[in-house]
Design an enzyme around this catalytic site. Structure first.
Site, PDB file in Angstrom:
ATOM      1  N   HIS A  30       0.846  -1.191   0.000  1.00 22.96           N
ATOM      2  CA  HIS A  30       0.000   0.000   0.000  1.00 22.96           C
ATOM      3  C   HIS A  30       0.887   1.249   0.000  1.00 22.96           C
ATOM      4  O   HIS A  30       1.848   1.335   0.756  1.00 22.96           O
ATOM      5  CB  HIS A  30      -0.890  -0.017   1.251  1.00 22.96           C
ATOM      6  CG  HIS A  30      -1.563   1.285   1.545  1.00 22.96           C
ATOM      7  ND1 HIS A  30      -1.238   2.063   2.629  1.00 22.96           N
ATOM      8  CD2 HIS A  30      -2.541   1.949   0.876  1.00 22.96           C
ATOM      9  CE1 HIS A  30      -1.990   3.147   2.627  1.00 22.96           C
ATOM     10  NE2 HIS A  30      -2.794   3.094   1.576  1.00 22.96           N
ATOM     11  N   HIS A 107       1.897  10.931  -1.392  1.00 25.99           N
ATOM     12  CA  HIS A 107       0.999  10.573  -0.293  1.00 25.99           C
ATOM     13  C   HIS A 107       0.979  11.798   0.614  1.00 25.99           C
ATOM     14  O   HIS A 107       1.847  11.953   1.464  1.00 25.99           O
ATOM     15  CB  HIS A 107       1.452   9.323   0.457  1.00 25.99           C
ATOM     16  CG  HIS A 107       0.381   8.753   1.335  1.00 25.99           C
ATOM     17  ND1 HIS A 107       0.635   7.976   2.448  1.00 25.99           N
ATOM     18  CD2 HIS A 107      -0.987   8.854   1.270  1.00 25.99           C
ATOM     19  CE1 HIS A 107      -0.497   7.620   3.015  1.00 25.99           C
ATOM     20  NE2 HIS A 107      -1.502   8.142   2.317  1.00 25.99           N
TER      21      HIS A 107
END
Length: 316
Positions: A30, A107
């Site tokens: 992830h 992110h």
């Protein structure tokens, strides 16, 4: 490093070579590239104006918090490959006010490494491991105009060349992919994918958006009750902390949260079954895939398929 996982696909028992990849248990990473986030980079475009204002006013407080909660991995991509990761969640964007065509991973903030230099490392690794198959899921794709999409896709096709498995390929088994020399399934979450037969559509990702193992498991079980998607799909074991939780727990980080919840997630994971059954799982992704033994556990689930295959042979 667990070297037994380095070439795990080619090491699977032969009776699994003809099972669809969508029925195998595949370890995933992830936010795979968050190990190289640049703490001084701008916020990504999709962050709210309020958070942008807050970050501007209290930079010395927000940045350390962003860094420790946005970092989901601590191993470089070659290490993740060698540990057995075969699905990579790659969030890609073009930096605002950047005159170059360079793309970065994101992110909340952007990475130091560019996308193409990183994927070049993947291509090099695959040369040394010709029977390993990877699934690269390119998503988000923020700040990329039509011309840059086409330029980037051209670069991807040039980089991976004949290793790219086209989406028209109906039989996706290890044996069929090995026979064709295909090693890369490239998912591209954009309408631009439709124009290129080398690109696959977006892969569904079951994301609980919760900060406890119990809530994540409850969400995944709820999804399983509806039945698995037909093709590839990802079950996310990753935890997510809301901004309110982060504010109230200043000494915690995503790393501590992951480790504190791992034992509960591990027990659930060991009970899962890959295959074509409506409640079976396929790709299973998590955070901190080096310190947490996700790969060996997920790969080990495929032994359940071996036992099922053996049982079917005996019944005949």
């Amino acid at each position: 490093m667990d070297h037994s996982c380095q070439d795990w696909m080619s090491s699977l028992p032969e009776q699994l070579w003809d099972i669809p990849l969508t029925d195998l248990a595949i370890p995933g990473s992830h936010d795979a590239m968050s190990y190289c986030l640049d703490i001084n980079s701008p916020l990504v475009r999709s962050e709210s104006d309020f958070f942008r204002l807050l970050d501007g006013l209290f930079y010395c407080f927000t940045r350390p918090a962003i860094f420790k909660w946005a970092t989901t991995q601590d191993k470089i991509i070659e290490e993740q490959l060698s540990m057995g990761i075969r699905f990579f969640d790659l969030r890609i964007a073009h930096k605002p006010h950047d005159s170059s065509d360079d793309l970065y991973f994101t992110h909340v903030i952007y990475t130091h490494l560019t996308v193409l230099e990183t994927l070049s490392s993947v291509a090099t690794w695959l040369e040394s491991h010709p029977k390993e198959i990877v699934i690269l899921a390119c998503s988000h794709l923020e700040g990329i105009d039509d011309a840059l999409h086409e330029s980037f896709i051209f670069s991807l096709k040039k980089l991976f060349g004949s290793k790219l498995c086209p989406r028209k390929e109906s039989v996706l088994t290890l044996r069929s992919l090995w026979a064709s020399g295909y090693q890369v399934l490239l998912s591209y979450d954009s309408q631009h994918a439709a124009r290129h037969q080398e690109l696959w559509p977006a892969i569904p990702y079951w994301w609980a958006n919760k900060h406890t193992a119990e809530e994540v498991i409850s969400y995944l079980e709820w999804n399983k009750d509806f039945g698995r998607p037909e093709g590839f799909f990802v079950s996310g074991l990753n935890l997510t902390a809301a901004k309110s939780y982060i504010t109230m727990n200043p000494k915690e980080s995503l790393r501590t949260l992951t480790f504190n919840n791992w034992e509960c997630l591990r027990k659930w994971l060991e009970k899962q079954i890959p295959g074509s059954d409506p409640k079976s799982l396929n790709i299973i992704a998590g955070d901190f895939v080096g310190p947490v033994p996700l790969c060996s556990l997920v790969i080990g689930l495929n032994q359940k398929l071996v036992r099922n295959t053996d049982r079917q042979i005996k019944q005949r």
